[in-house]
Design a protein around this motif. Sequence first.
Motif, PDB file in Angstrom:
ATOM      1  N   GLU A   1      -4.254   4.078  -3.807  1.00 47.46           N
ATOM      2  CA  GLU A   1      -5.009   5.005  -4.655  1.00 47.46           C
ATOM      3  C   GLU A   1      -4.191   5.516  -5.836  1.00 47.46           C
ATOM      4  OE1 GLU A   1      -8.274   5.689  -4.389  1.00 47.46           O
ATOM      5  OE2 GLU A   1      -8.191   4.114  -2.854  1.00 47.46           O
ATOM      6  N   THR A   2      -2.880   5.367  -5.793  1.00 52.58           N
ATOM      7  CA  THR A   2      -2.020   5.855  -6.884  1.00 52.58           C
ATOM      8  C   THR A   2      -1.724   4.779  -7.926  1.00 52.58           C
ATOM      9  OG1 THR A   2       0.108   5.225  -5.848  1.00 52.58           O
ATOM     10  CG2 THR A   2      -0.880   7.334  -5.181  1.00 52.58           C
ATOM     11  N   ILE A   3      -2.139   3.542  -7.670  1.00 46.28           N
ATOM     12  CA  ILE A   3      -1.800   2.420  -8.553  1.00 46.28           C
ATOM     13  C   ILE A   3      -2.821   2.321  -9.685  1.00 46.28           C
ATOM     14  CG2 ILE A   3      -1.491  -0.091  -8.667  1.00 46.28           C
ATOM     15  CD1 ILE A   3      -0.666   0.009  -5.716  1.00 46.28           C
ATOM     16  N   SER A   4      -2.327   2.192 -10.893  1.00 41.34           N
ATOM     17  CA  SER A   4      -3.217   2.132 -12.057  1.00 41.34           C
ATOM     18  C   SER A   4      -3.672   0.716 -12.380  1.00 41.34           C
ATOM     19  CB  SER A   4      -2.516   2.736 -13.292  1.00 41.34           C
ATOM     20  OG  SER A   4      -1.301   2.051 -13.565  1.00 41.34           O
ATOM     21  N   ASP A   5      -2.844  -0.281 -12.088  1.00 40.59           N
ATOM     22  CA  ASP A   5      -3.222  -1.661 -12.385  1.00 40.59           C
ATOM     23  C   ASP A   5      -4.344  -2.081 -11.438  1.00 40.59           C
ATOM     24  OD1 ASP A   5      -3.081  -4.682 -11.898  1.00 40.59           O
ATOM     25  OD2 ASP A   5      -1.732  -4.475 -13.608  1.00 40.59           O
ATOM     26  N   PRO A   6      -5.525  -2.461 -11.950  1.00 43.87           N
ATOM     27  CA  PRO A   6      -6.683  -2.745 -11.086  1.00 43.87           C
ATOM     28  C   PRO A   6      -6.447  -3.882 -10.088  1.00 43.87           C
ATOM     29  CG  PRO A   6      -7.359  -2.516 -13.377  1.00 43.87           C
ATOM     30  CD  PRO A   6      -5.858  -2.568 -13.379  1.00 43.87           C
TER      31      PRO A   6
ATOM     32  N   LYS B   1      -3.872  -2.844  -7.440  1.00 38.64           N
ATOM     33  CA  LYS B   1      -4.522  -1.833  -6.609  1.00 38.64           C
ATOM     34  C   LYS B   1      -5.455  -2.484  -5.598  1.00 38.64           C
ATOM     35  CE  LYS B   1      -7.275   2.398  -6.882  1.00 38.64           C
ATOM     36  NZ  LYS B   1      -7.781   3.455  -7.789  1.00 38.64           N
TER      37      LYS B   1
ATOM     38  N   GLU C   1       5.449   5.330  -3.139  1.00 34.56           N
ATOM     39  CA  GLU C   1       5.999   4.052  -3.604  1.00 34.56           C
ATOM     40  C   GLU C   1       7.299   3.731  -2.880  1.00 34.56           C
ATOM     41  OE1 GLU C   1       8.020   2.485  -7.634  1.00 34.56           O
ATOM     42  OE2 GLU C   1       5.880   2.970  -7.863  1.00 34.56           O
TER      43      GLU C   1
END
Length: 289
Positions: free
Chosen positions: A70-75, A78, A119
């Motif tokens: 849920e914290t990852i920005s890269d789709p 993620k 992370e």
Amino acid sequence: MQVMINLGSREHKQLFCRSFLDTSLDYEPENLPWPNLDSVSLKRLRGIPFWREALLTESEAGVMVSAFAETISDPLIKEAVALQGREEHRHARLLQHLIERYDIEVSPLPEITVPEQMETAFTDFGFGECLDSYFAFGMFDLARQAQYMPESMFKIFDPILDEEARHIVFFVNWVTYLQIQQGWKLEELRSMRAFWHYGKALKTLIQAFGSNENQQEGKPFTASEAGHFMDDLTAKQVLKNCLDANHQRMERFDEQLLQPLLMPRLSKLALTCLRLWPSRNPVPSVQGG
């Protein structure tokens, strides 16, 4: 000739994420063909001491990995990490079902919380999985050779170990991609960081299983169960088996994907040393179940 991709590139990310997503298994633990065990096999299964530790590890992993996704920005990344989170939850469900089905005594688990540095937790977990899986591949194969359990039980867990192989291949590619994106372009520097993480993972592994509450008199299995396939094993046999089993799991992946290399390299080095070291006694064979 196939053109090798550049590590840390967009193509690298597409390869390790899509390879992971496209090879996901579709199954429900409760619907697997669990066998009815005879009294000997049931005793052996119940005598294995690490069920609680394994259940706790998978339960914590499911919570942590899903939260990290849920914290990852890269789709794309993620999506892949979220899938791993679901698979870790499913591993925990599988172990819980096994424990309940075969009436294995396990003390209650503590409350599971999300770590603050997710992370870092995911990275530590990934290096730990690389160590765990390497030995798991080898010991699983040794137990199978010795017919320690019915073949039907090995058939249930065989694809689960393939799933673990997918996890660690995804992880080593993800961590390399991330480090290069963060500016760690020199392989030597990344290797130094990997050695540090592996050392940390090894320490955690020793602490976890060295203090297992089900161990008695310092033995990982009861004497009778271990004697079926452990007593006659030499260090050379164990290392060779881990190396061969790891190769069988890893050769199925795209050759452009990175794979965990530390343990195979250390095993090869140790085997070379053992071959050069004179042996006074013949190597005993593995006993059958």
